[in-house]
Write an enzyme that holds these catalytic residues in place. Structure first.
Site, PDB file in Angstrom:
ATOM      1  N   TYR A   1      -0.675   7.245   3.547  1.00  0.00           N
ATOM      2  CA  TYR A   1      -0.120   6.378   4.586  1.00  0.00           C
ATOM      3  C   TYR A   1       1.406   6.400   4.465  1.00  0.00           C
ATOM      4  CZ  TYR A   1      -4.994   5.124   5.104  1.00  0.00           C
ATOM      5  OH  TYR A   1      -6.354   5.192   5.299  1.00  0.00           O
TER       6      TYR A   1
ATOM      7  N   HIS B   1      -2.600   6.979  -0.631  1.00  0.00           N
ATOM      8  CA  HIS B   1      -3.535   7.514   0.367  1.00  0.00           C
ATOM      9  C   HIS B   1      -2.889   8.159   1.584  1.00  0.00           C
ATOM     10  CE1 HIS B   1      -6.426   4.361  -1.517  1.00  0.00           C
ATOM     11  NE2 HIS B   1      -6.190   5.391  -2.311  1.00  0.00           N
TER      12      HIS B   1
ATOM     13  N   HIS C   1       0.870  -1.187   0.000  1.00  0.00           N
ATOM     14  CA  HIS C   1       0.000   0.000   0.000  1.00  0.00           C
ATOM     15  C   HIS C   1       0.907   1.238   0.000  1.00  0.00           C
ATOM     16  CE1 HIS C   1      -3.259   2.642   0.486  1.00  0.00           C
ATOM     17  NE2 HIS C   1      -3.966   2.004   1.395  1.00  0.00           N
TER      18      HIS C   1
ATOM     19  N   ARG D   1       0.245  -0.583  -4.934  1.00  0.00           N
ATOM     20  CA  ARG D   1      -0.851   0.367  -5.203  1.00  0.00           C
ATOM     21  C   ARG D   1      -0.333   1.782  -5.046  1.00  0.00           C
ATOM     22  NH1 ARG D   1      -7.139   1.304  -3.638  1.00  0.00           N
ATOM     23  NH2 ARG D   1      -7.341   0.164  -5.569  1.00  0.00           N
TER      24      ARG D   1
HETATM   25  C1  LIG Z   1     -15.085   1.407   2.732  1.00  0.00           C
HETATM   26  C2  LIG Z   1     -13.832   1.563   1.916  1.00  0.00           C
HETATM   27  C3  LIG Z   1     -12.645   1.071   2.392  1.00  0.00           C
HETATM   28  C4  LIG Z   1     -11.459   1.188   1.628  1.00  0.00           C
HETATM   29  N1  LIG Z   1     -10.304   0.638   2.104  1.00  0.00           N
HETATM   30  C5  LIG Z   1      -9.183   0.680   1.352  1.00  0.00           C
HETATM   31  C6  LIG Z   1      -8.009   0.002   1.776  1.00  0.00           C
HETATM   32  O1  LIG Z   1      -7.974  -0.677   2.818  1.00  0.00           O
HETATM   33  N2  LIG Z   1      -6.903   0.105   0.986  1.00  0.00           N
HETATM   34  C7  LIG Z   1      -6.910   0.822  -0.190  1.00  0.00           C
HETATM   35  O2  LIG Z   1      -5.881   0.884  -0.858  1.00  0.00           O
HETATM   36  N3  LIG Z   1      -8.019   1.446  -0.626  1.00  0.00           N
HETATM   37  C8  LIG Z   1      -9.155   1.373   0.110  1.00  0.00           C
HETATM   38  N4  LIG Z   1     -10.306   1.944  -0.365  1.00  0.00           N
HETATM   39  C9  LIG Z   1     -10.331   2.539  -1.709  1.00  0.00           C
HETATM   40  C10 LIG Z   1     -10.869   1.510  -2.733  1.00  0.00           C
HETATM   41  O3  LIG Z   1      -9.997   0.407  -2.854  1.00  0.00           O
HETATM   42  C11 LIG Z   1     -11.017   2.129  -4.133  1.00  0.00           C
HETATM   43  O4  LIG Z   1      -9.772   2.595  -4.549  1.00  0.00           O
HETATM   44  C12 LIG Z   1     -12.008   3.281  -4.151  1.00  0.00           C
HETATM   45  O5  LIG Z   1     -13.224   2.932  -3.516  1.00  0.00           O
HETATM   46  C13 LIG Z   1     -12.294   3.725  -5.596  1.00  0.00           C
HETATM   47  O6  LIG Z   1     -12.816   2.628  -6.346  1.00  0.00           O
HETATM   48  P1  LIG Z   1     -14.392   2.509  -6.645  1.00  0.00           P
HETATM   49  O7  LIG Z   1     -14.784   3.778  -7.357  1.00  0.00           O
HETATM   50  O8  LIG Z   1     -14.541   1.277  -7.488  1.00  0.00           O
HETATM   51  O9  LIG Z   1     -15.104   2.383  -5.315  1.00  0.00           O
HETATM   52  C14 LIG Z   1     -11.498   1.848   0.386  1.00  0.00           C
HETATM   53  C15 LIG Z   1     -12.711   2.358  -0.086  1.00  0.00           C
HETATM   54  C16 LIG Z   1     -13.865   2.218   0.653  1.00  0.00           C
HETATM   55  C17 LIG Z   1     -15.174   2.760   0.101  1.00  0.00           C
END
Ligand SMILES: Cc1cc2nc3c(=O)[nH]c(=O)nc-3n(C[C@H](O)[C@H](O)[C@H](O)COP(=O)(O)O)c2cc1C
Length: 363
Positions: free
Chosen positions: A182, A180, A177, A229
């Site tokens: 982090y 974001h 990761h 990522r």
């Molecule tokens: C509830 C939730 C939890 C997420 N947790 C993570 C995570 O643990 N790690 C990560 O890299 N992205 C996380 N994301 C981001 C998603 O992996 C994704 O990049 C984001 O939702 C955009 O894709 P989408 O438009 O298909 O939802 C999270 C998103 C949501 C909504």
């Protein structure tokens, strides 16, 4: 037939996949307070195992690397077994599964650290505005401590140990990761890295921590099984890099030099927009990378089909759509309705809003 490529089995990075659809990592706060994966997670991932690849929720490499309570980890051997149950069940359904290894950096809280007292860490001191959710309820973020050189080395070792545990748990690979805001991304971005030693300043120095962590993963895994990522245009927690094109061009060069297998590319500001400022065309990075590219962010069925037909990447990862639709692959293939999950259940604990969504056949 439209969409054929998205739904067809394929072989990528040495892995035979059921289709080109991936589960994007989604933190759901359903682990035990000690960070163990259990039956609920096994059910969540198994329900979604008609995808080609599942990428797990962010999984912490040290207790103080968690961004909240009830998030899982792989910082001790006892955490291996819960994940092994998940993986055995997912493999029976034919999907591959990668573990997203994570250190939240400043976006953690002392109450989550091993002794409950250690301040969160960062490349350089940083006080994140706002509040973090803890077991004691919402609390102010604390001033993050600037890591010393020795502490950086300890964290790199923790990534190596977690990668070894991921292998023992029978994951198919690991995802770093590096998005974001982090810890890894905090080192990369100039808004959060103000160090004046070998880990800060120039692009090369800001990439040093990334290189060391990738090196630790490669001590355990063959390069083809390592994924990363990045969100080069991400504005998570209101921080980003002010000149992302040269930085992330160099990052992808490093990935190629290390023969990293997979790039999970979040296009834009995650979950918000595909074109934030400062903007540059991320398709350059997808073309520059030598291995398979997983595209993500705000994809619809039509966008995913088109991206695969045009060869913009090799797979598409869905996040939110997969939360409310365990059989998302079948729904996309049939062009059936996609259920919007209740956001209040994202981190609420328990099966409700997690593993209780009906499949198309059931609804
Ligand atoms: C509830 C939730 C939890 C997420 N947790 C993570 C995570 O643990 N790690 C990560 O890299 N992205 C996380 N994301 C981001 C998603 O992996 C994704 O990049 C984001 O939702 C955009 O894709 P989408 O438009 O298909 O939802 C999270 C998103 C949501 C909504």
């Amino acid at each position: 037939m439209a969409g054929e490529k998205l739904f067809q089995p394929c072989e990528l990075g040495g892995l035979k996949l059921q289709n080109r659809i991936a589960l994007s990592p989604t933190t759901r706060a359903r682990a035990t307070p000690d960070g163990y994966a259990g039956d609920l997670q096994r059910d969540f991932y198994t329900q979604r195992a008609s995808a080609g690849i599942l990428i797990t929720e962010a999984t912490a490499v040290v207790p103080g690397g968690r961004g909240g309570p009830f998030l899982p980890g792989l910082w001790e051997d006892a955490q291996i077994d819960g994940w092994k149950q998940v993986n055995d069940s997912v493999h029976e359904k034919g999907a591959k599964i990668f573990c997203q290894l994570w250190h939240a950096g400043r976006l953690s809280h002392s109450s989550l650290s091993a002794d409950g007292k250690r301040a969160p860490v960062a490349p350089s001191e940083f006080l994140q505005p706002g509040k973090i959710f803890t077991e004691q309820g919402p609390q102010d973020y604390e001033l993050a401590h600037a890591l010393t050189i020795d502490e950086i080395a300890e964290i790199v070792s923790a990534y190596r140990d977690a990668a070894r545990r991921a292998k023992e748990a029978d994951f198919d690979g690991v995802e770093l990761h590096a998005a974001h805001s982090y810890l890894v991304s905090a080192f990369l971005n100039d808004m959060t890295n103000k160090r004046d030693d070998d880990y800060g300043g120039s692009i090369e120095n800001r990439c040093r921590f990334l290189k060391e962590v990738l090196g630790a993963l490669l001590d355990v895994w063959e390069p083809e099984r390592v994924m990363i990522r990045i969100a080069p245009l991400g504005h998570a927690y209101n921080t980003w890099d002010t000149n992302p094109e040269p930085l992330f061009t160099r990052v992808v060069d490093i990935l190629n030099e290390l023969k990293i297998g997979w790039l999970d590319l979040v296009e834009g500001d995650t979950g918000v927009t595909r074109k934030p400022e400062p903007y540059f065309d991320l398709s350059k990075l997808a073309r520059q990378f030598h291995g398979p590219v997983i595209l993500n962010n705000l994809y619809t069925r039509e966008m995913a089909i088109e991206a695969m037909e045009q060869g913009a990447g090799d797979m598409v990862a869905f996040g939110r759509a997969f939360i409310g639709n365990p059989d998302l692959v079948a729904r996309l293939e049939a062009d059936a309705p996609i259920i919007d999950a209740d956001q209040r259940a994202y981190y609420s604990g328990g099966a409700r809003g997690y593993t209780d969504f009906p499949t198309l056949a059931e609804s």
